[in-house]
Design a protein around this motif. Structure first.
Motif, PDB file in Angstrom:
ATOM      1  N   ILE A 100       0.841  -1.193   0.000  1.00 19.62           N
ATOM      2  CA  ILE A 100       0.000   0.000   0.000  1.00 19.62           C
ATOM      3  C   ILE A 100       0.879   1.247   0.000  1.00 19.62           C
ATOM      4  N   PRO A 101       0.644   2.205  -0.892  1.00 23.72           N
ATOM      5  CA  PRO A 101       1.434   3.443  -0.928  1.00 23.72           C
ATOM      6  C   PRO A 101       1.273   4.249   0.355  1.00 23.72           C
ATOM      7  N   ILE A 102       2.368   4.864   0.792  1.00 22.86           N
ATOM      8  CA  ILE A 102       2.383   5.632   2.033  1.00 22.86           C
ATOM      9  C   ILE A 102       1.370   6.766   2.018  1.00 22.86           C
ATOM     10  N   GLU A 103       1.096   7.323   0.830  1.00 20.69           N
ATOM     11  CA  GLU A 103       0.160   8.447   0.742  1.00 20.69           C
ATOM     12  C   GLU A 103      -1.232   8.094   1.254  1.00 20.69           C
ATOM     13  N   ALA A 104      -1.573   6.801   1.257  1.00 23.67           N
ATOM     14  CA  ALA A 104      -2.926   6.374   1.637  1.00 23.67           C
ATOM     15  C   ALA A 104      -3.046   5.916   3.082  1.00 23.67           C
ATOM     16  N   VAL A 105      -1.924   5.637   3.751  1.00 19.48           N
ATOM     17  CA  VAL A 105      -1.983   4.967   5.057  1.00 19.48           C
ATOM     18  C   VAL A 105      -2.143   5.977   6.194  1.00 19.48           C
ATOM     19  N   ALA A 106      -3.193   5.774   6.999  1.00 19.29           N
ATOM     20  CA  ALA A 106      -3.471   6.670   8.122  1.00 19.29           C
ATOM     21  C   ALA A 106      -3.010   6.093   9.458  1.00 19.29           C
ATOM     22  N   VAL A 107      -3.058   4.756   9.602  1.00 24.80           N
ATOM     23  CA  VAL A 107      -2.682   4.103  10.864  1.00 24.80           C
ATOM     24  C   VAL A 107      -1.952   2.806  10.553  1.00 24.80           C
ATOM     25  N   ASN A 127      11.355   2.514  10.137  1.00 22.64           N
ATOM     26  CA  ASN A 127      11.228   2.271   8.700  1.00 22.64           C
ATOM     27  C   ASN A 127       9.957   2.897   8.130  1.00 22.64           C
ATOM     28  N   ILE A 128       8.909   2.954   8.924  1.00 24.13           N
ATOM     29  CA  ILE A 128       7.685   3.619   8.470  1.00 24.13           C
ATOM     30  C   ILE A 128       7.883   5.137   8.435  1.00 24.13           C
ATOM     31  N   LYS A 129       8.539   5.658   9.466  1.00 23.90           N
ATOM     32  CA  LYS A 129       8.749   7.103   9.534  1.00 23.90           C
ATOM     33  C   LYS A 129       9.681   7.621   8.444  1.00 23.90           C
ATOM     34  N   LYS A 130      10.506   6.740   7.887  1.00 29.77           N
ATOM     35  CA  LYS A 130      11.443   7.155   6.841  1.00 29.77           C
ATOM     36  C   LYS A 130      10.820   7.173   5.442  1.00 29.77           C
ATOM     37  N   LEU A 131       9.631   6.622   5.307  1.00 31.17           N
ATOM     38  CA  LEU A 131       8.986   6.614   3.998  1.00 31.17           C
ATOM     39  C   LEU A 131       8.648   8.046   3.576  1.00 31.17           C
ATOM     40  N   VAL A 132       8.759   8.302   2.274  1.00 31.14           N
ATOM     41  CA  VAL A 132       8.634   9.677   1.768  1.00 31.14           C
ATOM     42  C   VAL A 132       7.371   9.827   0.914  1.00 31.14           C
ATOM     43  N   PRO A 133       6.330  10.463   1.441  1.00 31.33           N
ATOM     44  CA  PRO A 133       5.149  10.728   0.617  1.00 31.33           C
ATOM     45  C   PRO A 133       5.457  11.866  -0.372  1.00 31.33           C
ATOM     46  N   LYS A 134       4.854  11.808  -1.531  1.00 24.87           N
ATOM     47  CA  LYS A 134       4.960  12.906  -2.488  1.00 24.87           C
ATOM     48  C   LYS A 134       3.777  13.846  -2.263  1.00 24.87           C
ATOM     49  N   THR A 135       4.029  15.127  -2.298  1.00 24.31           N
ATOM     50  CA  THR A 135       2.994  16.100  -1.939  1.00 24.31           C
ATOM     51  C   THR A 135       2.206  16.608  -3.138  1.00 24.31           C
ATOM     52  N   LYS A 136       2.600  16.223  -4.357  1.00 21.36           N
ATOM     53  CA  LYS A 136       1.944  16.768  -5.542  1.00 21.36           C
ATOM     54  C   LYS A 136       1.194  15.690  -6.319  1.00 21.36           C
ATOM     55  N   GLY A 137      -0.015  16.031  -6.739  1.00 21.35           N
ATOM     56  CA  GLY A 137      -0.795  15.169  -7.605  1.00 21.35           C
ATOM     57  C   GLY A 137      -1.536  16.015  -8.616  1.00 21.35           C
ATOM     58  N   ILE A 138      -1.894  15.426  -9.740  1.00 24.87           N
ATOM     59  CA  ILE A 138      -2.609  16.164 -10.781  1.00 24.87           C
ATOM     60  C   ILE A 138      -4.089  15.820 -10.693  1.00 24.87           C
ATOM     61  N   PRO A 278      -7.083  13.444   2.599  1.00 30.15           N
ATOM     62  CA  PRO A 278      -6.111  12.505   2.010  1.00 30.15           C
ATOM     63  C   PRO A 278      -5.281  13.170   0.941  1.00 30.15           C
ATOM     64  N   MET A 279      -4.063  12.697   0.779  1.00 28.95           N
ATOM     65  CA  MET A 279      -3.162  13.260  -0.214  1.00 28.95           C
ATOM     66  C   MET A 279      -3.542  12.758  -1.606  1.00 28.95           C
ATOM     67  N   PHE A 280      -3.445  13.639  -2.613  1.00 29.81           N
ATOM     68  CA  PHE A 280      -3.669  13.206  -3.984  1.00 29.81           C
ATOM     69  C   PHE A 280      -2.595  12.196  -4.371  1.00 29.81           C
ATOM     70  N   PHE A 281      -3.004  11.153  -5.064  1.00 26.81           N
ATOM     71  CA  PHE A 281      -2.053  10.095  -5.386  1.00 26.81           C
ATOM     72  C   PHE A 281      -1.106  10.537  -6.504  1.00 26.81           C
ATOM     73  N   PRO A 282       0.214  10.424  -6.306  1.00 26.35           N
ATOM     74  CA  PRO A 282       1.208  10.863  -7.310  1.00 26.35           C
ATOM     75  C   PRO A 282       1.470   9.770  -8.349  1.00 26.35           C
ATOM     76  N   HIS A 283       0.553   9.610  -9.297  1.00 25.71           N
ATOM     77  CA  HIS A 283       0.655   8.534 -10.281  1.00 25.71           C
ATOM     78  C   HIS A 283       1.984   8.543 -11.028  1.00 25.71           C
ATOM     79  N   TYR A 284       2.446   9.722 -11.430  1.00 25.18           N
ATOM     80  CA  TYR A 284       3.667   9.799 -12.224  1.00 25.18           C
ATOM     81  C   TYR A 284       4.882   9.333 -11.437  1.00 25.18           C
ATOM     82  N   ALA A 285       4.913   9.633 -10.144  1.00 29.79           N
ATOM     83  CA  ALA A 285       6.057   9.234  -9.312  1.00 29.79           C
ATOM     84  C   ALA A 285       6.152   7.715  -9.230  1.00 29.79           C
ATOM     85  N   TYR A 286       5.021   7.037  -9.076  1.00 31.55           N
ATOM     86  CA  TYR A 286       5.045   5.573  -8.993  1.00 31.55           C
ATOM     87  C   TYR A 286       5.291   4.939 -10.356  1.00 31.55           C
TER      88      TYR A 286
END
Length: 296
Positions: A100-107, A127-138, A278-286
């Motif tokens: 599951i992408p970090i952008e979607a996980v709340a708990v 290891n969870i805290k080091k994950l890097v969410p992307k802040t931009k989505g289209i 919720p954060m917009f999903f960064p499709h291009y990054a993935y």
């Protein structure tokens, strides 16, 4: 029957229901602990059903999860993940393991018996805290059409971290070093003493403004000087803007004496409201992540 009397009866029924819920979970934990082959799976299923009862329906819950980011980093296995499918409507899956992408996980919830390695739990949390969410989505915005969207109030995000354990309270109290490590690794720690679960929330004395910054603007590389400067700025802003008075409420003010599962309900759902956008999903990054793997 007067209105006050009717209301009092309703409140008492709710409290009694939480007492029964506490007893039921305690019995199931004991059963799982006494039947070796069932221990892990039964414990996770039991906790999943509990959290499903108290977490809003907008969230999905899944067992056996690896959280990933678009830079190729990943967590250790997470027993239970609570995630928002509104903007991330799919999960990458391999057999029973879900990615599951970090952008979607709340708990993120780790379920343990009374025996566990504290150092490994620290690594799990880090290891969870080091994950890097992307802040931009289209996305299409009503007033602007299709645009690159970045939420200025949610620069980053990290999941709320929970340890649900059969760890006996008196055992934990005898080891201050153990709690010192666990307090840094988790936002909530549920531990069992006889037939009662006790909730430990290491930072419940912090106000909700602190929590909003911790969960939405989290940056593991942020220096102590930057943290102090941000606290100073927030303090000055709170003094100038009367609208910020409500954010000074502390999480501990939601504690219900003697009813720790009900307390968790209030405290956890209040924190979920702080990350309710919720954060917009960064499709291009993935897509770039997988393309790089193909061209190696």
């Amino acid at each position: 029957m007067g209105e006050t009397e009717r209301t009092g009866k309703v409140e008492q029924l709710i409290l009694e229901n939480y007492q029964r819920l506490n007893s039921m979970i305690s019995e199931e934990v004991d059963f799982a602990s006494n039947h070796g082959g069932l221990t892990g799976n039964s414990r996770e299923v039991m906790w999943l059903e509990f959290f499903r009862k108290i977490i809003p329906k907008k969230y999905s819950l899944a067992q056996g999860v690896i959280i990933i980011d678009s830079e190729g980093n990943h967590s250790n296995e997470v027993d239970i993940a609570v995630f928002d499918e509104q903007y991330t409507p799919y999960v990458f899956q391999h057999n029973s393991l879900k990615f599951i992408p970090i952008e979607a996980v709340a708990v993120a919830i780790e379920c343990k018996s009374s025996n566990f390695d504290v150092d490994k739990l620290e690594v799990w949390s880090d290891n969870i805290k080091k994950l890097v969410p992307k802040t931009k989505g289209i996305a299409r915005m009503a007033a602007q059409g299709v645009v690159m969207v970045e939420n200025d109030t949610q620069k980053r995000t990290r999941p709320i971290l929970i340890l649900a354990s059969n760890l006996k309270r008196q055992t934990a109290n005898s080891s201050s070093g153990m709690f010192e490590k666990l307090d840094k690794a988790f936002d909530f720690i549920l531990m069992k003493q006889k037939s009662v679960f006790h909730l430990r929330a290491p930072n419940e004395g912090e106000h909700l403004g602190w929590w909003a910054n911790e969960l939405n603007c989290y940056d593991p590389e942020r220096s102590k000087e930057q943290e102090d400067e941000e606290k100073k700025e927030n303090s000055e802003k709170n003094k100038k803007d009367s609208k910020d008075k409500v954010i000074s409420n502390k999480l501990c003010e939601l504690r219900i004496d003697g009813y720790d599962l009900l307390t968790l309900n209030f405290q956890l759902n209040q924190l979920l409201m702080l990350i309710n956008n919720p954060m917009f999903f960064p499709h291009y990054a993935y897509a770039n992540l997988f393309q790089k793997q193909i061209t190696k």
